[in-house]
Design an enzyme around this catalytic site. Structure first.
Site: not given
Ligand code: AHR
Length: 519
Positions: A48, A195-196, A264, A321, A370
């Protein structure tokens, strides 16, 4: 859900204590074959425009004094080649819904520059754009995964991006690409529509986003023999309703090939301080592992919803992610999410893979967050040096599982309780087979004690020799690789095993990960 590995714990362990008497754990391998392939894409990466992931990480520019391959940082480029990265997501994350791709094409000196307002307000000069990303993928044999801008973009902008990248026709966008130096279209398979969308991607409701997805997907066309695999912006963590609404309101018939999920390993919550990446107690270590393995229940629940609505399995789940999210390193920009990476991160990675491998009937991709200098990174860089993290080493050691046949096994192990609900297995494993070699990866989560593991086979003649074995461990779970001390945690030859009449006997050092190749 077909689960191929059973971890037997708790009560079952008491009943089975006789068979554990000489060992700390046993693994029974059912080597008749499952016919299930572990998709290489489970080992995907995410890049990113955030902190120093792109600039100073992947890209330094052709005129940089830092050794580079056409502008890509050479040390990082070579390390990624070794890693065998199957797929890489770009340009975000939250950045994707602020990204206007036309800012990043054409002569470098004429590209637009903006403040990256998602991530610390840092200057974004767009010197890394579509050509730079897709050429990197091409050079490294990586499948690109583009994340399109729904939040602040338009259908027209996104459709033109697809045309620019993939059309072989004589059309405005394809000709613009040619004028910018790329004659042949690229092949782009994975395309994320936002995204999101529930958060930084537009704060939408699932119903509203579903309608938008259908509209955008209509105009993202397969051009020049390219086939787009369109991915919907999926849920975060426990938002099962998001998955349910998208599965009901979009589904495969309206072009949704995949639905994403973000999870996460953040143990301090999103607001305020999480915890240090390098300084943590034993109790926090187990809390981290417990939070990470909770992902199994989260995957299971999303998959159950998908199975109910889509029993034919036409829509895939993509965990695009995942990884640890700790405090940034002291003195670094809080918006750059730069964190160190210890043996704890390595164990987190290995436990996640053991879970992912069991769910590949539906889970077809996972992209760790990432690739460089951000969150649970593979690689850390400063101006001149590069460091491979313990997580990099797990990805490299485990790449034997990419595209291999999953082999079923039962693990009998004790577990450790933390302050969270999910008990942590002391020993965990994955077994797979490729090119006539059985690869057995093993994890010992115990911080203090070595573990004796007895591995047995349904077919006693299945294994007659171990042809290669490596272990990743360190004296202290807090150990990490740093600039000037790059080799503190790295894989070493592993010898603590023997083939006996009973099976394969392995002694795993405390807090370690081993991979053995058997024939
Ligand atoms: O990986 C960092 C950020 O986490 C991503 O930009 C976003 O999608 C997620 O919230």
């Amino acid at each position: 859900m077909h689960k191929f590995t059973t971890i037997i714990t708790g009560l079952a362990l008491l009943c089975a204590s006789v068979s554990l008497h000489a060992q700390d754990a046993t693994i029974r391998i059912h080597d008749e074959g499952t016919g299930v392939t572990i998709p290489a894409e489970i080992y995907g990466q995410f890049s990113e425009h955030l902190g120093r992931c792109i600039y100073g990480g992947l890209w330094v520019g052709k005129d940089s004094k830092v050794p580079n391959v056409e502008g890509y940082r050479k040390d990082v480029f070579d390390a990624l080649k070794t890693l065998k990265v199957p797929v890489m997501r770009w340009p975000g994350g939250c950045f994707a819904d602020d990204y206007h791709w036309m800012d990043g094409i054409g002569p470098q000196e004429k590209r637009a520059y903006i403040a990256n307002n998602n991530w610390g307000g840092t200057l974004e000069d767009n010197s890394f754009g579509t050509h730079e990303f897709l050429n990197l993928c091409e050079m490294l044999g990586i499948e690109p995964y583009i994340s399109g801008n729904v939040g602040s973009g338009s259908v027209e902008e996104m459709a033109k991006w697809v045309e620019y990248m993939t059309s072989d026709a004589s059309s405005n966008m394809a000709d613009l690409r040619r004028a910018n130096g790329r004659e042949e279209p690229w092949k782009v398979k994975y395309f994320g529509i936002g995204n999101e969308a529930w958060g930084c991607g537009g704060n939408m409701t699932p119903e509203y986003y579903s309608d938008l997805f259908r509209r955008y997907a209509t105009y993202l066309r397969d051009l020049g023999g390219n086939h787009l695999y369109k991915i919907a912006s999926g849920a975060s963590d426990y938002d099962y309703n998001w998955t349910k609404v998208l599965m009901n309101n979009i589904g495969a018939d309206k072009g949704m090939k995949g639905i994403s999920l973000h999870y996460y390993t953040n143990i301090g919550g999103w607001v305020g301080s999480k915890t240090s990446a390098t300084q943590f107690s034993d109790a926090t270590y187990y809390t981290t592992l417990s939070k990470t393995i909770e992902i199994e229940e989260v995957l299971q629940k999303h998959i159950d919803i998908m199975d109910t609505i889509d029993p034919e399995g036409r829509v895939d789940l993509l965990l695009d992610e995942w990884g640890t999210w700790f405090d940034v390193e002291p003195g670094t920009n809080p918006g750059h999410l730069y964190q160190q990476n210890t043996m704890r991160d390595a164990i987190v990675a290995a436990l996640n893979f053991d879970i992912f491998h069991k769910y590949t009937r539906r889970l077809k991709m996972a992209n760790i967050a990432q690739v460089v200098n951000v969150l649970q990174a593979m690689i850390l860089t400063n101006e001149t040096e590069m460091v491979l993290t313990p997580t990099y080493h797990v990805f490299e050691m485990y790449n034997v599982h990419q595209d291999a046949e999953f082999v079923a096994s039962d693990i009998l192990t004790k577990t450790v309780k933390s302050d969270r609900k999910w008990p942590v297995p002391e020993v965990d494993a994955t077994v797979s087979r490729k090119d006539g070699v059985m690869n057995i990866s093993l994890v010992n989560t115990d911080l203090k004690k070595a573990k004796k593991v007895l591995i047995t086979f349904d077919n006693e003649k299945a294994v007659s020799a171990i042809t290669a074995a490596r272990v990743l461990t360190s004296k202290d779970v807090h150990d990490y690789n740093d600039f000037g001390k790059a080799n503190v945690v790295e894989p070493k030859a592993f010898k603590d095993y023997k083939l006996t009449k009973a099976g394969l006997e392995v002694t795993l050092p405390p807090c370690s990960i081993a991979v053995l190749a058997a024939k």
